[in-house]
Design a protein around this motif. Structure first.
Motif, PDB file in Angstrom:
ATOM      1  N   GLY A 135       0.791  -1.223   0.000  1.00 12.53           N
ATOM      2  CA  GLY A 135       0.000   0.000   0.000  1.00 12.53           C
ATOM      3  C   GLY A 135       0.822   1.271   0.000  1.00 12.53           C
ATOM      4  N   HIS A 136       2.105   1.182   0.400  1.00 10.05           N
ATOM      5  CA  HIS A 136       2.952   2.368   0.484  1.00 10.05           C
ATOM      6  C   HIS A 136       4.132   2.330  -0.484  1.00 10.05           C
ATOM      7  CE1 HIS A 136       0.803   2.416   4.348  1.00 10.05           C
ATOM      8  NE2 HIS A 136       1.007   3.727   4.363  1.00 10.05           N
ATOM      9  N   LEU A 137       4.178   1.323  -1.333  1.00  7.77           N
ATOM     10  CA  LEU A 137       5.314   1.202  -2.252  1.00  7.77           C
ATOM     11  C   LEU A 137       5.374   2.367  -3.228  1.00  7.77           C
ATOM     12  CD1 LEU A 137       7.701  -0.501  -3.299  1.00  7.77           C
ATOM     13  CD2 LEU A 137       6.074  -1.678  -4.805  1.00  7.77           C
ATOM     14  N   ASN A 138       4.223   2.857  -3.658  1.00  8.83           N
ATOM     15  CA  ASN A 138       4.192   3.920  -4.668  1.00  8.83           C
ATOM     16  C   ASN A 138       4.300   5.322  -4.075  1.00  8.83           C
ATOM     17  OD1 ASN A 138       3.953   2.069  -6.789  1.00  8.83           O
ATOM     18  ND2 ASN A 138       1.727   1.957  -6.545  1.00  8.83           N
ATOM     19  N   TRP A 139       4.502   5.430  -2.779  1.00  8.02           N
ATOM     20  CA  TRP A 139       4.722   6.743  -2.195  1.00  8.02           C
ATOM     21  C   TRP A 139       6.066   7.283  -2.667  1.00  8.02           C
ATOM     22  CZ3 TRP A 139       2.988   8.201   3.381  1.00  8.02           C
ATOM     23  CH2 TRP A 139       1.625   7.937   3.524  1.00  8.02           C
ATOM     24  N   ASN A 140       6.077   8.530  -3.091  1.00  7.74           N
ATOM     25  CA  ASN A 140       7.345   9.143  -3.493  1.00  7.74           C
ATOM     26  C   ASN A 140       7.988   9.827  -2.292  1.00  7.74           C
ATOM     27  OD1 ASN A 140       5.872  11.525  -3.143  1.00  7.74           O
ATOM     28  ND2 ASN A 140       5.443  11.725  -5.335  1.00  7.74           N
ATOM     29  N   ASN A 141       9.179  10.361  -2.510  1.00  4.27           N
ATOM     30  CA  ASN A 141       9.922  10.976  -1.414  1.00  4.27           C
ATOM     31  C   ASN A 141       9.195  12.184  -0.821  1.00  4.27           C
ATOM     32  OD1 ASN A 141      12.074   9.187  -1.371  1.00  4.27           O
ATOM     33  ND2 ASN A 141      13.220  10.325  -2.922  1.00  4.27           N
ATOM     34  N   VAL A 142       8.408  12.870  -1.651  1.00  4.43           N
ATOM     35  CA  VAL A 142       7.693  14.045  -1.151  1.00  4.43           C
ATOM     36  C   VAL A 142       6.683  13.638  -0.077  1.00  4.43           C
ATOM     37  CG1 VAL A 142       6.145  15.928  -1.794  1.00  4.43           C
ATOM     38  CG2 VAL A 142       8.037  15.283  -3.313  1.00  4.43           C
ATOM     39  N   ARG A 143       5.980  12.523  -0.292  1.00  2.92           N
ATOM     40  CA  ARG A 143       5.008  12.078   0.700  1.00  2.92           C
ATOM     41  C   ARG A 143       5.697  11.583   1.964  1.00  2.92           C
ATOM     42  NH1 ARG A 143       0.075   8.630  -1.682  1.00  2.92           N
ATOM     43  NH2 ARG A 143      -0.701   9.249   0.379  1.00  2.92           N
ATOM     44  N   TRP A 144       6.823  10.866   1.791  1.00  4.40           N
ATOM     45  CA  TRP A 144       7.541  10.382   2.974  1.00  4.40           C
ATOM     46  C   TRP A 144       8.159  11.540   3.758  1.00  4.40           C
ATOM     47  CZ3 TRP A 144       6.193   6.021   4.689  1.00  4.40           C
ATOM     48  CH2 TRP A 144       5.943   4.933   3.854  1.00  4.40           C
ATOM     49  N   GLN A 145       8.454  12.640   3.097  1.00  3.47           N
ATOM     50  CA  GLN A 145       9.041  13.788   3.786  1.00  3.47           C
ATOM     51  C   GLN A 145       8.058  14.466   4.727  1.00  3.47           C
ATOM     52  OE1 GLN A 145      10.592  16.343   0.739  1.00  3.47           O
ATOM     53  NE2 GLN A 145      12.244  14.947   0.167  1.00  3.47           N
ATOM     54  N   ASN A 146       6.781  14.098   4.645  1.00  6.79           N
ATOM     55  CA  ASN A 146       5.774  14.659   5.541  1.00  6.79           C
ATOM     56  C   ASN A 146       5.348  13.659   6.611  1.00  6.79           C
ATOM     57  OD1 ASN A 146       5.707  17.141   4.261  1.00  6.79           O
ATOM     58  ND2 ASN A 146       4.103  16.512   2.832  1.00  6.79           N
ATOM     59  N   VAL A 147       6.212  12.699   6.914  1.00  4.80           N
ATOM     60  CA  VAL A 147       5.938  11.719   7.963  1.00  4.80           C
ATOM     61  C   VAL A 147       6.942  11.917   9.084  1.00  4.80           C
ATOM     62  CG1 VAL A 147       5.773   9.267   8.546  1.00  4.80           C
ATOM     63  CG2 VAL A 147       5.011  10.066   6.294  1.00  4.80           C
ATOM     64  N   LEU A 148       6.450  11.955  10.314  1.00  4.11           N
ATOM     65  CA  LEU A 148       7.307  12.063  11.494  1.00  4.11           C
ATOM     66  C   LEU A 148       7.389  10.684  12.140  1.00  4.11           C
ATOM     67  CD1 LEU A 148       8.871  14.174  13.243  1.00  4.11           C
ATOM     68  CD2 LEU A 148       6.853  14.190  14.730  1.00  4.11           C
ATOM     69  N   PHE A 149       8.562  10.044  12.066  1.00  7.42           N
ATOM     70  CA  PHE A 149       8.772   8.701  12.612  1.00  7.42           C
ATOM     71  C   PHE A 149       9.272   8.821  14.050  1.00  7.42           C
ATOM     72  CE2 PHE A 149       9.343   8.385   8.037  1.00  7.42           C
ATOM     73  CZ  PHE A 149       8.584   7.268   7.712  1.00  7.42           C
ATOM     74  N   SER A 150       8.667   8.067  14.949  1.00  4.08           N
ATOM     75  CA  SER A 150       9.021   8.183  16.364  1.00  4.08           C
ATOM     76  C   SER A 150       9.165   6.798  16.986  1.00  4.08           C
ATOM     77  CB  SER A 150       7.948   8.977  17.128  1.00  4.08           C
ATOM     78  OG  SER A 150       6.739   8.224  17.193  1.00  4.08           O
ATOM     79  N   ASP A 151       9.845   6.766  18.132  1.00  3.37           N
ATOM     80  CA  ASP A 151      10.033   5.507  18.852  1.00  3.37           C
ATOM     81  C   ASP A 151      10.712   5.796  20.180  1.00  3.37           C
ATOM     82  OD1 ASP A 151       9.811   2.822  19.296  1.00  3.37           O
ATOM     83  OD2 ASP A 151      11.679   2.294  18.293  1.00  3.37           O
ATOM     84  N   GLU A 152      10.708   4.786  21.061  1.00  5.51           N
ATOM     85  CA  GLU A 152      11.455   4.844  22.311  1.00  5.51           C
ATOM     86  C   GLU A 152      12.594   3.839  22.261  1.00  5.51           C
ATOM     87  OE1 GLU A 152       7.293   6.012  22.852  1.00  5.51           O
ATOM     88  OE2 GLU A 152       8.120   4.023  22.409  1.00  5.51           O
ATOM     89  N   SER A 153      13.625   4.123  23.032  1.00  2.58           N
ATOM     90  CA  SER A 153      14.762   3.213  23.126  1.00  2.58           C
ATOM     91  C   SER A 153      15.452   3.418  24.462  1.00  2.58           C
ATOM     92  CB  SER A 153      15.742   3.443  21.973  1.00  2.58           C
ATOM     93  OG  SER A 153      16.807   2.502  22.018  1.00  2.58           O
ATOM     94  N   ARG A 154      15.969   2.336  25.020  1.00  2.34           N
ATOM     95  CA  ARG A 154      16.671   2.396  26.303  1.00  2.34           C
ATOM     96  C   ARG A 154      18.173   2.387  26.058  1.00  2.34           C
ATOM     97  NH1 ARG A 154      15.868   1.671  31.673  1.00  2.34           N
ATOM     98  NH2 ARG A 154      13.628   1.353  31.337  1.00  2.34           N
ATOM     99  N   PHE A 155      18.882   3.261  26.748  1.00  2.00           N
ATOM    100  CA  PHE A 155      20.336   3.342  26.656  1.00  2.00           C
ATOM    101  C   PHE A 155      20.925   3.100  28.043  1.00  2.00           C
ATOM    102  CE2 PHE A 155      18.862   5.459  22.933  1.00  2.00           C
ATOM    103  CZ  PHE A 155      19.835   5.216  21.973  1.00  2.00           C
ATOM    104  N   CYS A 156      21.866   2.161  28.099  1.00  2.00           N
ATOM    105  CA  CYS A 156      22.452   1.743  29.369  1.00  2.00           C
ATOM    106  C   CYS A 156      23.886   2.256  29.481  1.00  2.00           C
ATOM    107  CB  CYS A 156      22.446   0.219  29.494  1.00  2.00           C
ATOM    108  SG  CYS A 156      20.803  -0.523  29.336  1.00  2.00           S
ATOM    109  N   ILE A 157      24.337   2.355  30.724  1.00  2.00           N
ATOM    110  CA  ILE A 157      25.724   2.750  30.957  1.00  2.00           C
ATOM    111  C   ILE A 157      26.667   1.675  30.449  1.00  2.00           C
ATOM    112  CG2 ILE A 157      27.440   3.103  32.774  1.00  2.00           C
ATOM    113  CD1 ILE A 157      25.377   4.649  34.337  1.00  2.00           C
ATOM    114  N   ASP A 158      26.349   0.431  30.745  1.00  2.00           N
ATOM    115  CA  ASP A 158      27.156  -0.694  30.256  1.00  2.00           C
ATOM    116  C   ASP A 158      26.453  -1.280  29.052  1.00  2.00           C
ATOM    117  OD1 ASP A 158      29.073  -0.440  32.219  1.00  2.00           O
ATOM    118  OD2 ASP A 158      27.989  -1.718  33.622  1.00  2.00           O
ATOM    119  N   HIS A 159      26.961  -0.966  27.874  1.00  2.00           N
ATOM    120  CA  HIS A 159      26.375  -1.474  26.638  1.00  2.00           C
ATOM    121  C   HIS A 159      27.236  -2.614  26.123  1.00  2.00           C
ATOM    122  CE1 HIS A 159      24.384  -1.691  22.785  1.00  2.00           C
ATOM    123  NE2 HIS A 159      25.523  -1.492  22.160  1.00  2.00           N
ATOM    124  N   ALA A 160      26.658  -3.820  26.065  1.00  2.00           N
ATOM    125  CA  ALA A 160      27.389  -5.001  25.589  1.00  2.00           C
ATOM    126  C   ALA A 160      27.386  -5.009  24.069  1.00  2.00           C
ATOM    127  CB  ALA A 160      26.764  -6.277  26.145  1.00  2.00           C
TER     128      ALA A 160
END
Length: 345
Positions: A135-160
């Protein structure tokens, strides 16, 4: 460089007998000049271009057994070479060695590698991922440029970091200066929220009031109070034609969260479950972690980690987020090529 076939050897001798120089013949067959000189010397001495009988230990497997070893590991990639070796009886009437099985696999182009990891994808998940990508394959770069992608991530002091390597002598595996010491669960940590878009980077937002441990502790109320109200809603008031993306985590799909976004007139992009490989911000987190690993001295407290995150975040060039946003067409195509399965993105 590949060996010359029997037909190529005969043609090479014919070219030499016709008066061509060894250099010209080597250029024609794209091989080393020394190969042509050795071929000519063998032909002068033996009158033949075939290889001399080789000395050494004879092969303990037949061509049929070689094919069986290869096909068994293509069908069962996680099978060990030792398991295969125990089931193959060589020409010496005993099971072959693990090293022999490994050599046969390497000759056929198989390599023993660390497997990639990914979430458990059911048939329903794969179908949803494939449907979304189509459904999103035909989206061009202009349409993707109007999307705000977000997420959470945990960062540790000791990163293995599994990519860390150490140079040491034999017998020094457990020497103090050769051991990477890590606390359980990575030690003290911070839970971050961030968002990227074309020429836009929001965050980092460090969640406050979370307890220790591996669970992130982010609730719908904290998500609304610390992320949506102070950051997301003001952004969409200034960029009304943008689309907001977040995954299907419980704080995101809670009724209170959905009601707030709906009342604010924010269009939310539907997102298939278990699809972190489709979100370009995952690579942004990797870039941030890579930069944090280079911080000297290493953070030893939460306050140190907070300052390092803030400084590293501002040092990441804006072009990085733009490049990740432009990768969305490639990500959709990769999902389609994998029929909704795992991808390398």
């Amino acid at each position: 460089m590949p060996r010359l076939t029997s037909a190529e050897r005969e043609r090479a001798i014919g070219r030499l007998e016709a008066g061509d120089t060894p250099e010209a013949v080597a250029a024609t067959f794209q091989c080393y000049i020394s190969t042509i000189y050795r071929l000519l010397q063998r032909f002068v001495i033996t009158g033949s271009t075939t290889d001399a009988e080789r000395i050494g230990r004879p092969r303990v497997t037949t061509p049929r057994q070689d094919r069986h070893i290869f096909r068994s590991h293509v069908a069962h990639p996680f099978r060990t070479a030792a398991e295969t070796a125990r089931t193959v009886i060589g020409t010496h009437q005993t099971p072959i060695s693990r090293q022999t099985a490994s050599r046969r696999l390497r000759f056929r182009g198989l390599r023993n590698c660390r497997p990639a990891s990914g979430p458990v994808l059911t048939v329903r998940h794969r179908q949803a991922r494939l449907h979304w990508a189509l459904g999103h394959l035909n989206w061009n770069n202009v349409r993707w440029q109007n999307v705000l992608f977000s997420d959470e991530s945990r960062f540790c002091i000791d990163h293995a970091d599994g990519r860390v390597r150490v140079w040491r002598r034999s017998g020094y595996c457990y020497a103090d200066n050769c051991v990477v010491e890590n606390n359980a669960w990575g030690g003290p940590s911070l839970m971050l929220w961030g968002a990227i878009g074309h020429n836009q980077v929001l965050g980092p937002v460090i969640f406050q009031g979370l307890g220790p441990g591996p669970s992130n502790g982010v609730t719908a109320q904290r998500y609304m109070d610390q992320v949506l109200h102070p950051h997301v809603l003001p952004f969409f008031q200034a960029h009304g034609n943008w689309v907001f993306q977040h995954d299907n985590a419980r704080p995101h799909t809670a009724r209170a969260t959905q009601d707030l976004l709906h009342r604010s007139g924010i269009q939310v992009m539907p997102w298939p479950a278990l699809s972190p490989d489709m979100n370009p911000i995952e690579q942004f987190w990797d870039l941030l972690q890579t930069q944090l690993n280079r911080v000297v001295p290493r953070p030893t407290t939460v306050a140190d980690l907070d300052r390092a995150v803030q400084q590293t975040w501002t040092n990441i060039p804006r072009q990085a987020s733009n490049t990740l946003v432009r990768s969305m067409h490639r990500r959709c195509q990769a999902i389609i090529d994998a029929n909704g399965g795992h991808t390398r993105e």
